[in-house]
Design an enzyme around this catalytic site. Structure first.
Site, PDB file in Angstrom:
ATOM      1  N   GLY A  47       0.786  -1.226   0.000  1.00  0.00           N
ATOM      2  CA  GLY A  47       0.000   0.000   0.000  1.00  0.00           C
ATOM      3  C   GLY A  47       0.818   1.275   0.000  1.00  0.00           C
ATOM      4  CG  HIS A  48       3.931   3.924   2.038  1.00  0.00           C
ATOM      5  ND1 HIS A  48       5.229   4.328   1.861  1.00  0.00           N
ATOM      6  CD2 HIS A  48       3.279   4.987   2.555  1.00  0.00           C
ATOM      7  CE1 HIS A  48       5.367   5.570   2.277  1.00  0.00           C
ATOM      8  NE2 HIS A  48       4.202   5.992   2.701  1.00  0.00           N
ATOM      9  CG  PHE A  49       3.148   5.198  -2.424  1.00  0.00           C
ATOM     10  CD1 PHE A  49       1.940   5.631  -1.914  1.00  0.00           C
ATOM     11  CD2 PHE A  49       4.312   5.823  -2.001  1.00  0.00           C
ATOM     12  CE1 PHE A  49       1.895   6.697  -1.016  1.00  0.00           C
ATOM     13  CE2 PHE A  49       4.264   6.883  -1.093  1.00  0.00           C
ATOM     14  CZ  PHE A  49       3.061   7.320  -0.601  1.00  0.00           C
TER      15      PHE A  49
END
Length: 146
Positions: A47-49
């Site tokens: 999720g990052h990224f």
């Protein structure tokens, strides 16, 4: 100097929140140098990224605090099993100078500035390939739990 098995004796953190892979130098009451190997296999990169993986700055700060905790525990000859814990108490002067990406080995160098009434203050830097990544002054509180 301390491998992951030894580190686990001094930090209560476990997967996925143990941020220190090895301690390469420790001078009790003075300083510590530790590192973390950053891998694309870490869950945070989902999720990052996803298309531009960057290790979060807040986790670099956490890794610094964990290195400070190891130094404090070793200096005081305490462990979490004794009912002791080092709590993150504050941070000043944080600066981020470059990104950390998968494949980087991040070195954390932390020096004791003061230790009074259970409050420890450390000057810390993080580096990759000798290049400054992050700097901060970190405070930890030595407390008894349980």
């Amino acid at each position: 100097m301390l491998d992951i098995l030894e580190i686990r004796k001094y930090l209560p953190h476990r997967y996925p929140f143990l941020m220190i892979d090895r301690v390469v130098e420790l001078i009790e009451g003075e300083s510590i140098t530790a590192y973390k190997n950053v891998s694309i296999n870490e869950e945070i990169f989902q999720g990052h990224f996803p298309h531009f993986p960057v290790f979060p700055g807040v986790l670099l700060i956490e890794a610094m605090a964990q290195a400070c905790g190891v130094l404090g525990f070793k200096t005081a000859n305490k462990t979490p099993e004794d009912g002791s814990i080092y709590l993150f108490a504050g941070i000043d002067g944080v600066r981020f100078k470059r990104q950390v990406v998968p494949g980087d080995r991040v070195y954390f160098e932390c020096k004791v500035v003061s230790a009074k009434r259970g409050i420890w203050k450390f000057d810390c830097v993080a580096k990759v390939d000798g290049e400054l990544v992050t700097s901060a002054t970190i405070m930890c509180a030595d407390r008894v739990v349980g």
